[in-house]
Design a protein around this motif. Structure first.
Motif, mmCIF file in Angstrom:
data_model
loop_
_atom_site.group_PDB
_atom_site.id
_atom_site.type_symbol
_atom_site.label_atom_id
_atom_site.label_comp_id
_atom_site.label_asym_id
_atom_site.label_seq_id
_atom_site.Cartn_x
_atom_site.Cartn_y
_atom_site.Cartn_z
ATOM 1 N N THR A 1 48.904 41.861 38.115
ATOM 2 C CA THR A 1 50.232 41.686 37.525
ATOM 3 C C THR A 1 50.257 40.463 36.612
ATOM 4 O OG1 THR A 1 50.998 40.304 39.350
ATOM 5 C CG2 THR A 1 51.261 42.696 39.586
ATOM 6 N N LYS A 2 51.335 40.360 35.829
ATOM 7 C CA LYS A 2 51.482 39.219 34.938
ATOM 8 C C LYS A 2 51.546 37.914 35.723
ATOM 9 C CE LYS A 2 53.850 41.556 31.093
ATOM 10 N NZ LYS A 2 55.078 41.603 30.254
ATOM 11 N N SER A 3 52.222 37.951 36.836
ATOM 12 C CA SER A 3 52.339 36.730 37.642
ATOM 13 C C SER A 3 50.983 36.309 38.210
ATOM 14 C CB SER A 3 53.350 36.940 38.775
ATOM 15 O OG SER A 3 52.921 37.974 39.652
ATOM 16 N N GLN A 4 50.163 37.289 38.582
ATOM 17 C CA GLN A 4 48.829 36.975 39.107
ATOM 18 C C GLN A 4 47.945 36.376 38.011
ATOM 19 O OE1 GLN A 4 47.791 40.809 40.685
ATOM 20 N NE2 GLN A 4 48.578 40.332 42.749
ATOM 21 N N ALA B 1 49.056 34.802 35.429
ATOM 22 C CA ALA B 1 49.626 33.472 35.169
ATOM 23 C C ALA B 1 49.164 32.468 36.217
ATOM 24 C CB ALA B 1 51.153 33.562 35.147
ATOM 25 N N GLU B 2 49.035 32.912 37.468
ATOM 26 C CA GLU B 2 48.561 32.034 38.532
ATOM 27 C C GLU B 2 47.122 31.595 38.283
ATOM 28 O OE1 GLU B 2 48.086 31.958 43.420
ATOM 29 O OE2 GLU B 2 48.700 33.810 42.389
#
Length: 304
Positions: free
Chosen positions: A78-81, A83-84
């Motif tokens: 995902t985008k959040s992953q 980004a992390e």
């Protein structure tokens, strides 16, 4: 007068044993050419290691909906992953180790894939979604790749972290094996050259045993008697060393620079400056080995 007499004896010795002298020259030439080739190969390996280690990257492959390795479970990162992962790479703990970070999405990875593997069977069946999005990391110190792997590999959405240097290890191992083989052959040939020089000197001394006996009777010193024989061995070995030096320079000039240099290979090659470093080494090795073996042989003969 003394120097002229010694050189006259040297000339006579070389003429009397011309076949053995030619043998010494050839064996020295071949053995020192192997020595020079081994040194040049080490120069080349060192240059390639420095070049490729600076360009080797750590690749962080993100999950796709078809991967199950690492933290993946058939679920796209995902985008959040992503980004992390990016935040982790920019964290104070890692930022000081990293020179640059490049992110490639599915389309960019697919474009690179088509460029490099366009002729591979089945390449047309690969779709962008099948290929992992990737963070490509250039490190200031490539040996710190394990720090990046340990910090990122356990994050959600990461399929695997690959240090590209592992692909280079088999190549460098093969080159090192070739270098060791050349060194081993060179050592054997040098041993043969030493034994041949010693045999040549003993035969030369035996053929002039009457002259040596007269020289002893008139009070000639052992050093005066030994010097012409040692010079014979050194001269023969130096001729072989010069031929080996010419061979080494020719290899670099016509094969490395002339042939390999025109093949559009993305790697640096050694030049004549490295070859000129090898030349004096070969000359010194040839002269020292010849002088030592000849001195030992004639000393043993005179003691008999």
């Amino acid at each position: 007068m003394r120097f002229g007499l010694i050189m006259s004896e040297v000339g006579n010795g070389l003429r009397r044993n011309i076949s053995m002298v030619v043998s010494v020259i050839l064996v020295t030439f071949i053995s020192l050419t192997f020595v020079g080739a081994a040194i040049l190969l080490q120069f080349q390996i060192g240059q390639m290691k420095g070049y490729w280690n600076d360009r080797a990257q750590v690749s962080v492959y993100m999950c796709t909906d078809s991967s199950t390795a690492g933290q993946c479970n058939l679920v796209e990162a995902t985008k959040s992953q992503k980004a992390e992962v990016e935040a982790q790479l920019k964290s104070p703990a890692l930022a000081g180790l990293i020179k640059s970070v490049t992110f490639e999405n599915h389309d960019q990875v697919y474009k690179n894939y088509k460029t490099y593997f366009k002729d591979t069977t089945g390449a047309d069946f690969i779709t962008p979604a099948f290929l992992s999005e990737t963070f490509s990391i250039n490190l200031k110190d490539p040996s710190k790749a394990d720090v990046i792997r340990e910090s990122v590999a356990s994050l959600a959405g990461v399929e695997q972290v690959v240090d590209q240097r592992k692909y280079l290890d088999p190549i460098f191992a093969a080159l090192n094996a070739a270098s060791l083989t050349a060194v081993s052959i060179a050592v054997l040939m040098l041993v043969a050259a030493v034994l041949l020089i010693a045999t040549t000197i003993r035969l030369s001394a035996f053929s002039r045993r009457r002259e040596l006996g007269i020289m002893r009777l008139v009070g000639a010193s052992n050093r005066f008697i030994q010097t012409p024989f040692i010079l014979e061995g050194v001269i023969a070995a130096l001729i072989g060393s010069v031929l080996a030096s010419l061979a080494v320079v020719s290899i670099v000039r016509f094969f490395v620079q002339g042939y390999l240099g025109t093949q559009s290979l993305d790697t640096p090659f050694i030049g004549l400056s490295e070859a000129y470093i090898v030349v004096p080494i070969l000359l010194v090795v040839g002269a020292v080995l010849a002088a030592a073996s000849a001195s030992f042989a004639i000393s043993r003969y005179l003691k008999v």
